[in-house]
Design an enzyme around this catalytic site. Structure first.
Site, mmCIF file in Angstrom:
data_model
loop_
_atom_site.group_PDB
_atom_site.id
_atom_site.type_symbol
_atom_site.label_atom_id
_atom_site.label_comp_id
_atom_site.label_asym_id
_atom_site.label_seq_id
_atom_site.Cartn_x
_atom_site.Cartn_y
_atom_site.Cartn_z
ATOM 1 N N HIS A 93 0.845 -1.192 0.000
ATOM 2 C CA HIS A 93 0.000 0.000 0.000
ATOM 3 C C HIS A 93 0.885 1.247 0.000
ATOM 4 O O HIS A 93 2.032 1.218 0.458
ATOM 5 C CB HIS A 93 -0.918 -0.005 1.225
ATOM 6 N N GLU A 95 0.901 3.946 1.756
ATOM 7 C CA GLU A 95 1.364 4.398 3.083
ATOM 8 C C GLU A 95 2.530 3.520 3.563
ATOM 9 O O GLU A 95 3.495 4.014 4.145
ATOM 10 C CB GLU A 95 0.203 4.312 4.097
ATOM 11 N N CYS A 120 -6.740 2.680 4.486
ATOM 12 C CA CYS A 120 -7.533 1.491 4.817
ATOM 13 C C CYS A 120 -7.144 1.003 6.213
ATOM 14 O O CYS A 120 -6.152 1.459 6.797
ATOM 15 C CB CYS A 120 -7.295 0.404 3.779
ATOM 16 N N CYS A 123 -3.526 -0.199 6.618
ATOM 17 C CA CYS A 123 -2.517 0.860 6.706
ATOM 18 C C CYS A 123 -2.572 1.576 8.048
ATOM 19 O O CYS A 123 -1.541 1.987 8.582
ATOM 20 C CB CYS A 123 -2.685 1.865 5.575
HETATM 21 ZN ZN LIG Z 1 -3.919 0.675 2.760
#
Ligand SMILES: [Zn+2]
Length: 286
Positions: A93, A95, A120, A123
């Site tokens: 992801h 992040e 999300c 993360c």
């Molecule tokens: Zn994420």
């Protein structure tokens, strides 16, 4: 909101590519003064630079994130990285990529993270592993908030009795490495963060024309959001605007411990996405 011109974004993207997604304070400081804005606004304006490094062959949903370390004044880009024909759970992801980038560049704190979309749950949990998670500011397109608000009643390193955190981990310098492991790879191995499995691990991708790329294992108290060293290294390659499909590879080496080894299968799975799993060298250390 401060607006950067398309030409500025293009030039900044080229610069960031050369430094594997690092935007140093020497670039940020003049921009802050020209645009007369604060750092949160500037990070938001720079998100198109980070997003340009996204490789999302599955979702076509490009995400960018920029982590900012107020101690050094440097910013670190991250972007999502998906692997074709592999489990979606292997996705890196944006992040994670930004925090991994900051960590690999020696950042010990992250005070702000700007993201193109709300983080999300995966993360939020990944970010909760950093040393200053409690004060981490999260800048979104329509909202400025903090991790504490986004992740109430959280579960973190201390709940598993771990006194260390990502970005403030202990060094594994007690482990001797064989000569076949390069000095740079050995250094990444020493700095890996594996408090839950006790399996420090690192990866080196050597290329013919683009230098070498490194990744470290970053574990997480909730286990699943952990970032494998191969994902970490491939994310660095993506932040240089590259993929394994477009570079000539000299070697790919994974080093981990003989007692705790748990990275070979995931490394091979991710490499299979680029038809490169056959060249993986696996080094086990005592
Ligand atoms: Zn994420």
């Amino acid at each position: 909101m401060a607006v950067l011109t398309p030409l500025q974004i293009k030039n900044l993207t080229e610069q960031a590519k050369q430094s594997k997604g690092l935007i140093p304070h020497s670039v940020l400081t003049p921009l802050l003064s020209t645009l007369q804005c604060d750092i949160d606004t500037l990070l938001q304006a720079l998100l198109p630079v980070a997003t340009s490094f996204s490789q999302a062959p599955v979702s076509q949903f490009n995400v960018g994130a920029i982590a900012y370390d107020k101690t050094t004044g440097n910013a670190y880009c991250g972007a999502n990285l998906e692997f074709s024909h592999q489990a979606l759970s292997l996705t890196v992801h944006a992040e994670q990529a930004a925090i991994n980038n900051a960590w690999l560049n020696g950042a010990q704190t992250i005070s702000v993270i700007a993201i193109t979309a709300p983080p999300c749950g995966h993360c939020r949990q990944f970010m909760n592993e950093i040393a200053d998670a409690d004060s981490l500011k999260v800048v979104l397109p329509t909202l400025e908030t903090d991790l504490k608000t986004l992740l109430p009643h959280s579960f973190g390193p201390k709940d598993l009795g771990n006194e260390f955190c990502l970005l403030a981990a202990k060094s594994h310098d007690e482990i001797a490495l064989p000569e076949q492991v390069s000095q740079q790879l050995a250094r990444q191995f020493m700095l890996a963060y594996a408090p839950y499995s006790n399996n420090p691990a690192a990866v080196e991708i050597k290329t013919v024309f683009h230098g070498s790329f490194y990744g470290r294992y970053a574990e997480n108290a909730a286990y699943n959001p952990s970032l494998s060293p191969m994902q970490s290294a491939l994310s660095q390659l993506a932040l240089a605007g590259l993929t394994l499909n477009c570079v000539e590879v000299v070697s790919i080496t994974l080093v981990e411990t003989a007692t705790g080894h748990n990275q070979k299968a995931v490394a091979a799975a991710v490499l299979e996405s680029y038809f490169c799993d056959g060249i993986l060298q696996h080094v086990l250390v005592e």
